[in-house]
Write an enzyme that holds these catalytic residues in place. Structure first.
Site, short mmCIF file in Angstrom:
data_model
loop_
_atom_site.label_atom_id
_atom_site.label_comp_id
_atom_site.label_asym_id
_atom_site.label_seq_id
_atom_site.Cartn_x
_atom_site.Cartn_y
_atom_site.Cartn_z
CE LYS A 193 -2.07 2.66 2.99
NZ LYS A 193 -2.14 3.94 2.23
CD GLU A 269 12.38 3.90 9.60
OE1 GLU A 269 12.08 4.82 10.40
OE2 GLU A 269 12.67 4.08 8.42
CB CYS A 303 12.47 8.78 9.42
SG CYS A 303 13.43 7.54 8.54
CD GLU A 398 9.29 12.34 12.52
OE1 GLU A 398 10.20 11.76 11.92
OE2 GLU A 398 8.19 11.79 12.77
#
Length: 498
Positions: A193, A269, A303, A398
């Site tokens: 996906k 992750e 990331c 973040e």
């Protein structure tokens, strides 16, 4: 030195035409189109032009994809020996390499990343990853304990079955290769996906897999909404394991899906708020480009990016000057301009989120003075904030954009404690020349990957993944990544017969 790609307006037009055909779930060996399916516009982040209107897969599409993947496991793919799997994975890598320009343009149009980066990083990395795992198919093996009197012991690895792969929007092609390579190497089939905003290169790779000779059903792609297609993948009893890259909040949701279904294994992750500790003996002239790349690469939408810096107070003036110099050297603008180093953020919604975070940040801000080759509402100029409060969103959250928070320290142990004072634990960086101090910091930083005097995620042999809420359950890259795509079976023989 980055290689400048050469292409024409005709090449861009051809990529746009290709994008227009990548518009529905890919199941088995063809698109599964339905006039009744809801659609979502795929927009180019820089200028907002329509690339396509992709049909969104639902639970029925996921069912069909899982059925196709399961059939491939029972068919020729499931019967292939390691050499056969390796050959087909290499064929796929070659197909990507042959279409390097098309794939780089698709990634630039879809994600907004500069063509300079897509050409030099994204496509070559995907090619290299697939070739690396093709080689592991032929060379990785298990070691059985020594034979004991009266017994013979076998240790066998088996494919898990159908693997669900859920991708992020910032590196669609690279991340797909990092998960697809080991999944195929271990003998599995996959249902992927892509992120809602960036489906193009995932669908194109599925087409290329068939052209490369992989049997129908080995690679299936279901674009769709997270709460529909993603949820269906998470809950599906026919999916044996899921590998997910994305936000920590969504990673938690996949753990819930696993608990509510067949306890499928989940590898995560997730996010990061990655610190860089600069020592007082750091060579800023040598490390300046590494620090800047860590902050600015992919417009900060990475990331593992350096989003926090802890530097000794004695280096405050040199560091300010260094950041000003490096930020000015990264032109901002049209990602199809090969001079551009910082392109637009992926969407209006994400650009607004990053802009709000910048507006809410208090402190001394240094804004990029880089040249601009265009304008777009999704362009966000890089900014570095100094003396960020340790409890502020700027320091702890973040942001996922070109936003850097800097604090100056007087005591190195306090700096280390501040670096580790985060819910995340993905990456960390150390810049300095004293090997003893660098080693001590690297060992005590609470992160799954630590780079010294460099910004990187290692090479293909290096396992990459984080601690704490940055994820668990497996690593991308390296031989260790095979563990999340294979199950280990021990067979114990009684070799003594009466």
């Amino acid at each position: 030195m980055l290689e400048v790609p050469h292409f024409s307006a005709a090449d861009v037009d051809a990529a746009r035409r290709r994008a227009g055909r990548l518009d529905a779930p890919w199941i088995g060996d063809a698109y599964r189109r339905s006039n009744r399916a809801a659609r979502r516009d795929t927009l180019s982040p820089y200028d907002g032009t329509l690339l396509n209107a992709v049909e969104l897969g639902d639970a029925a599409a996921v069912d069909a994809a899982v059925d196709a993947a399961a059939a491939a496991l029972r068919g020729p793919w499931g019967r292939l020996d390691p050499a056969g799997r390796a050959a087909l994975i290499r064929n796929l890598a070659q197909a990507l390499e042959t279409l390097r320009l098309e794939l780089a343009l698709l990634e630039t149009l879809d994600v907004g990343k500069p063509i300079l980066h897509a050409w030099n990083d994204d496509v070559p990395t995907a090619v290299g990853v697939l070739r690396w795992y093709a080689s592991l198919v032929e060379t990785a093996y298990d070691v059985a304990p020594s034979r004991r009197g009266g017994t013979l012991i076998q240790i066998a690895r088996e494919p898990r079955g159908v693997i669900g792969i859920v991708l992020p929007w910032n590196y669609p092609l690279t991340t797909l290769a990092l998960k697809l390579g080991p999944a195929l190497a271990a003998g599995n089939t996959v249902v992927c996906k892509p992120a809602e905003d960036t489906p193009l290169t995932t669908l194109r790779l599925a087409e290329l897999a068939i052209e490369a000779g992989l049997p129908a059903g080995v690679v299936n792609v279901v674009p769709g909404l997270g709460g529909v297609a993603g949820k269906a993948i998470g809950l599906h009893p026919g999916i044996a394991a899921i590998n997910f890259t994305g936000s920590t909040a969504t990673g938690r949701q996949f753990l819930r899906y696993s608990a509510d279904s067949n306890l499928k294994e989940v590898s995560l992750e997730c996010g990061g708020k990655n610190p860089a500790i600069i020592l007082d003996d750091a060579d800023l002239a040598r490390s300046g480009d590494e620090i800047a790349t860590g902050f600015l690469m992919n417009s900060g939408q990475l990331c593992s990016s350096i989003s926090r810096i802890l530097a000794p107070r004695s280096l405050e003036s040199p560091l300010r000057a260094l950041l000003a110099e490096k930020m000015a050297a990264w032109p901002v603008g049209d990602p199809l301009d090969p001079r551009t180093r910082i392109g637009p953020l992926v969407s209006d919604a994400h650009a607004a989120k990053v802009t709000r975070a910048i507006a809410a940040a208090a402190g001394d801000g240094l804004t990029s003075a880089a040249a601009s080759t265009g304008s777009s509402p999704r362009l966000v100029r890089p900014v570095a904030f100094f003396d960020a409060a340790t409890e502020s969103g700027l320091w702890r959250d973040e942001i996922f954009g070109p936003v850097l928070a800097v604090r100056f320290y007087d005591d190195l142990e306090e700096a280390l404690a501040s670096a580790n004072d985060t819910e995340y634990g993905l990456s960390a960086y150390v810049f300095g020349e004293d090997a003893r101090r660098v080693t001590s910091l690297a060992e005590r930083l609470d992160a799954g990957f630590v780079a010294v005097n460099a910004f990187c995620e290692g090479d293909l042999t290096t396992p990459f993944g984080g601690f704490k809420t940055s994820g668990f359950g497996g690593k991308d890259k390296g031989i260790h990544s095979l563990d999340q795509y294979a199950r280990t079976k021990s067979i114990w023989w009684n070799a003594v017969h009466p």
